[in-house]
Design an enzyme around this catalytic site. Structure first.
Site, PDB file in Angstrom:
ATOM      1  CB  SER A  64      -1.125 187.025   7.481  1.00 24.26           C
ATOM      2  OG  SER A  64      -0.654 185.720   7.308  1.00 24.26           O
ATOM      3  CE  LYS A  67       0.428 184.856  10.055  1.00 21.92           C
ATOM      4  NZ  LYS A  67       1.483 184.795   9.010  1.00 21.92           N
ATOM      5  CE1 TYR A 191      -1.887 181.619  11.572  1.00 21.21           C
ATOM      6  CE2 TYR A 191      -1.916 179.705  10.123  1.00 21.21           C
ATOM      7  CZ  TYR A 191      -1.608 181.035  10.348  1.00 21.21           C
ATOM      8  OH  TYR A 191      -1.023 181.767   9.347  1.00 21.21           O
ATOM      9  CE1 TYR A 243       4.145 187.360   6.992  1.00 21.82           C
ATOM     10  CE2 TYR A 243       3.252 187.991   4.878  1.00 21.82           C
ATOM     11  CZ  TYR A 243       3.077 187.463   6.135  1.00 21.82           C
ATOM     12  OH  TYR A 243       1.853 187.036   6.522  1.00 21.82           O
ATOM     13  CB  VAL A 261      -2.332 184.937   1.346  1.00 25.55           C
ATOM     14  CG1 VAL A 261      -0.843 184.881   1.524  1.00 25.55           C
ATOM     15  CG2 VAL A 261      -3.061 184.076   2.332  1.00 25.55           C
TER      16      VAL A 261
HETATM   17  N1  GLU Z   1      -3.495 181.313   6.479  1.00 22.62           N
HETATM   18  C1  GLU Z   1      -2.361 181.673   5.680  1.00 22.62           C
HETATM   19  C2  GLU Z   1      -1.229 180.704   5.921  1.00 22.62           C
HETATM   20  O1  GLU Z   1      -1.040 180.272   7.025  1.00 22.62           O
HETATM   21  C3  GLU Z   1      -1.961 183.069   6.032  1.00 22.62           C
HETATM   22  C4  GLU Z   1      -0.774 183.576   5.268  1.00 22.62           C
HETATM   23  C5  GLU Z   1      -0.853 185.054   4.966  1.00 22.62           C
HETATM   24  O2  GLU Z   1      -1.926 185.639   4.924  1.00 22.62           O
HETATM   25  O3  GLU Z   1       0.215 185.663   4.699  1.00 22.62           O
HETATM   26  O4  GLU Z   1      -0.522 180.334   5.033  1.00 22.62           O
END
Ligand code: GLU
Length: 425
Positions: A64, A67, A191, A243, A261
């Site tokens: 993430s 992002k 993605y 988050y 993550v």
């Molecule tokens: N690729 C992970 C997902 O879509 C990223 C989530 C994250 O890093 O918080 O669940």
């Protein structure tokens, strides 16, 4: 002398090493098997110096943390309006993979949760870009942020794709609301590749450092995105980057940040540095446990909280003197520091409250380091009004901190580089 900064980073790592709480992400099998003990920290200054400690060269998937950078690319490629039309900028207060979209429009609440990030991936590149072109644009763009070519970890990408039921559900929902135009599975595949790009803690520090440096990569010197895009991105990181732990993070640590993550965590300290940590065990929000602890410590030790109000700077007006004799007499007001709104207001007030008695008025910028756009307008307006009041106005500006001064209608100013030019014949 040996720099104390790597020693400090190493000591910080030692202080969190014994904490084995949390767990690696288990919903992506390939991440569940990652070595949970890996630990690294890296810092990249805005002039491109990197400090690191621990496993700072170990690669892991960006997840993430991609992002905010993809959000920045979408803003750069499509403009703010087109992006805001598809994804809002409100904190969701929900988990990263929550099905949270606005009930009436289907717009994801922000680009940091998965729903928003899947929509963002579909907005990079020119309108009409193919899925492959979008994946390439993301890989190229993130590589420009990192200052080196990044590659996809195919095993992680496959592993996540084979379990991406929730992200597929999100993409289907986005398709149903016309937020994305693609086949939902194609959108998730793109993605997922984005999330599987391999980075090191040092790469992440440079990427965050690029945000801290107004969008210019501090290593390569290459502009990646504009300062306006950076401001939007950092704002969204500050409000939504952690988050449902975002409020706690902002108050306690106070740095625009983003977690992933796989255990990465970045923070961008505007105008100062990019910081990254890596430790795979996560807390219940999906944020790295030791990473959060490290950042909490960095804030305390390095005074990083962006809401910390700076102590009073010395007054912008360093001195006010009358020099010269006869018709060479001049009121010289010497300024100092960085001129932004508050400092410029003080300058304007000085001339309003204490109108110069001399015909000639000079403003010295010799000890001014920078003048932002607002301060520039205000100082030039003061110059214009002094001219209209009948004064002959000079700017002493040897370093051109106020280049091409144009005070506008009715204003007149002469730029000098030496005090002697003011006093000489
Ligand atoms: N690729 C992970 C997902 O879509 C990223 C989530 C994250 O890093 O918080 O669940």
């Amino acid at each position: 002398m040996r720099s104390p900064i790597p020693d400090y980073l190493a000591e910080a790592l030692r202080s969190v090493q014994a904490d084995h709480s949390g767990a690696t992400a288990d919903y992506i099998p390939e991440l569940a098997h990652a070595d949970p003990d890996r630990l690294a920290a890296a810092l990249c200054t805005v002039d491109g110096h990197i400090y690191s400690a621990g496993d700072a060269a170990a690669e892991f998937s960006i997840q993430s943390i991609s992002k905010p950078f993809v959000y920045a690319l979408a803003l750069a490629d499509r403009g703010f309006d087109a992006v805001l039309e598809k994804v809002n900028v409100e904190p969701s207060g929900n988990a990263f993979n929550e099905m949270s979209v606005e009930p009436d429009t289907g717009r994801p609440l922000n680009p940091m949760i998965n729903a928003g990030a899947i929509a963002m991936h579909s907005l990079v590149g020119p309108p009409g870009a193919t899925p492959e072109q979008r994946v390439d644009r993301v890989a190229d763009g993130l590589s420009a942020f990192a200052g080196r070519r990044l590659h996809v970890d195919e095993a992680v990408s496959r592993s996540e794709m084979s379990h991406a039921y929730r992200n597929r559900a999100l993409a289907n929902m986005l398709r149903a609301y016309d937020i994305i135009a693609d086949d939902p599975l194609v959108a998730v595949a793109g993605y997922t590749r984005q999330c599987s790009l391999l980075v090191t803690a040092e790469d992440l520090a440079v990427m965050a450092g690029t945000l801290a440096n107004r969008g210019v990569n501090p290593l390569t010197g290459r502009p990646v995105v504009s300062a306006a895009v950076v401001r939007q991105t950092l704002s969204v990181m500050a409000t939504c980057g952690m988050y449902d732990g975002a409020g706690d993070w902002m108050t306690r640590v106070g740095v625009p940040a983003k977690s992933g993550v796989a255990g990465g965590l970045i923070g961008a300290l505007p105008g100062q540095a990019g910081i990254a940590t890596f430790s795979p065990r996560l807390d219940r929000h999906g944020n790295s446990v030791r990473g959060v602890n490290l950042f909490t410590r960095f804030t305390a030790d390095m005074g990083m909280h962006v809401m910390e109000v700076p102590p009073h700077a010395p007054s912008v007006i360093r001195s006010r003197r009358v020099l010269g004799e006869g018709d060479r007499e001049v009121t010289l007001v010497s300024l100092q520091g960085d001129l932004r709104f508050a400092a410029a207001e003080r300058v304007v007030r000085e001339f309003q409250e204490h109108p110069p008695q001399q015909h000639r008025v000079a403003i010295s910028l010799r000890r001014v380091f920078s003048v932002d756009a607002v301060a520039r307008r205000m100082v030039l307006e003061a110059v214009r009004r002094l001219s209209l009041d009948g004064h002959e106005v000079y700017l002493l500006d040897p370093d051109e901190v106020l280049p091409d001064p144009d005070p506008g209608t009715g204003g007149r100013v002469r730029v000098l580089t030496r005090l002697a030019d003011l006093l000489g014949g």
